[in-house]
Design an enzyme around this catalytic site. Structure first.
Site, PDB file in Angstrom:
ATOM      1  N   TYR A  73      37.974  17.403 -82.797  1.00 35.96           N
ATOM      2  CA  TYR A  73      37.405  18.107 -83.950  1.00 35.96           C
ATOM      3  C   TYR A  73      38.469  18.368 -85.014  1.00 35.96           C
ATOM      4  CZ  TYR A  73      34.800  21.652 -86.584  1.00 35.96           C
ATOM      5  OH  TYR A  73      34.169  22.367 -87.575  1.00 35.96           O
ATOM      6  N   GLY A 111      21.857  25.758 -90.730  1.00 34.29           N
ATOM      7  CA  GLY A 111      22.893  26.130 -89.782  1.00 34.29           C
ATOM      8  C   GLY A 111      23.356  27.562 -89.955  1.00 34.29           C
TER       9      GLY A 111
END
Length: 287
Positions: free
Chosen positions: A126, A11
């Site tokens: 989130y 990532g």
């Protein structure tokens, strides 16, 4: 040489950590297939087989819009995945450093830099899931360290994996001649990703708990966007970076973090605009 596991090693943050730390540690960089954090047995088996001394947990679903649309997937990865890693670290005696987010402050009505113990009432999926992950990880492993990260960026032109960072977004809009509308009732810090990377080893030595880990900022998002565009010498930013006075007008959004706690341990992040100017003058070079 210390054996270090990095989850999410492909990532945006994870690949840079792997590059920066590759000469100092015996790195474990499993693919998703090799270490699926959505399966508790797989996480436990991987750590028991490889026995890392430390784990940097970066794997996450970090797109806030995607998490809002897919809350079950967000909880499975961002909450349950973090808890599984914490339990496995406890079982093998590994040090755990995991990533959280400034989105836990989204909905906090207080203005000014926010400390780690501010009253939190995150309004998006989130943010709520990152807060739950913090709480549950520390319940399972009290000496774990959680880092609340800001929105991060690398400079345009980096050959490593990019995200939707602010400089890249602004350059793209300028090149394409599109308008950017930036909120005047929002204040948040943004951080050069390599400053996060360079401070990670210090973070591994922190006492257990939660730490704000990124740049502060005193500007509205509109003013910050203009400051970045001017620092990049983008053409006529006032003509295409436009103020948005309606967004967050009813409840101003403040995600600015107080970094005092980390500073007590020798970890310092400058103001967002200062950090960006320094990054432009001294970019981190990769092959």
């Amino acid at each position: 040489m210390t054996k270090l596991l990095i989850t999410g090693g492909s990532g945006f943050l994870g690949c840079r950590l792997a590059y920066f730390l590759k000469e100092k540690y015996d790195l474990l960089l499993p693919t998703h297939d090799a270490l699926d954090i959505s399966r508790e047995e797989a996480v436990r088996a991987y750590l028991e087989e490889h026995r890392p001394q430390a784990v940097i947990h970066c794997a996450a679903l970090s797109n806030t819009w995607h998490c809002e649309q897919h809350p079950d997937a967000s909880h499975r990865v961002n909450v349950q995945g973090t808890v599984r890693v914490a339990k496995a670290c406890k079982a093998v005696g590994a040090r755990l450093l995991f990533m959280s987010s400034d989105q836990v402050y989204n909905g906090t009505p207080t203005s000014g830099p926010l400390p780690e113990d501010a009253l939190l009432q995150p309004v998006n999926v989130y943010g709520r899931h990152k807060l739950e992950a913090e709480q549950r990880a520390l319940r399972n492993l009290p000496d774990a360290v959680g880092l609340r990260l800001t929105w991060m960026y690398d400079l345009p032109g980096s050959r490593m994996r990019q995200n939707t960072g602010l400089p890249l977004n602004l350059k793209k809009a300028c090149d394409e001649g599109t308008e950017v509308r930036a909120a005047t009732h929002e204040c948040r810090g943004v951080t050069y990703v390599w400053d996060v990377v360079r401070n990670i080893e210090k973070a591994l030595a922190l006492p257990g708990g939660i730490y704000n880990f990124g740049c502060g900022n005193a500007l509205s998002s509109h003013a910050l966007f203009l400051a970045f565009a001017r620092a990049m010498n983008l053409s006529d930013p006032d003509g295409w970076i436009l103020p948005d006075p309606d967004r967050f007008a009813a409840q101003p959004r403040n995600l600015v973090m107080d970094g005092t706690r980390a500073e007590h341990h020798g970890i310092h992040f400058p103001d967002s605009t200062e950090d960006f100017r320094e990054a432009l003058c001294h970019p981190f070079r990769t092959p």
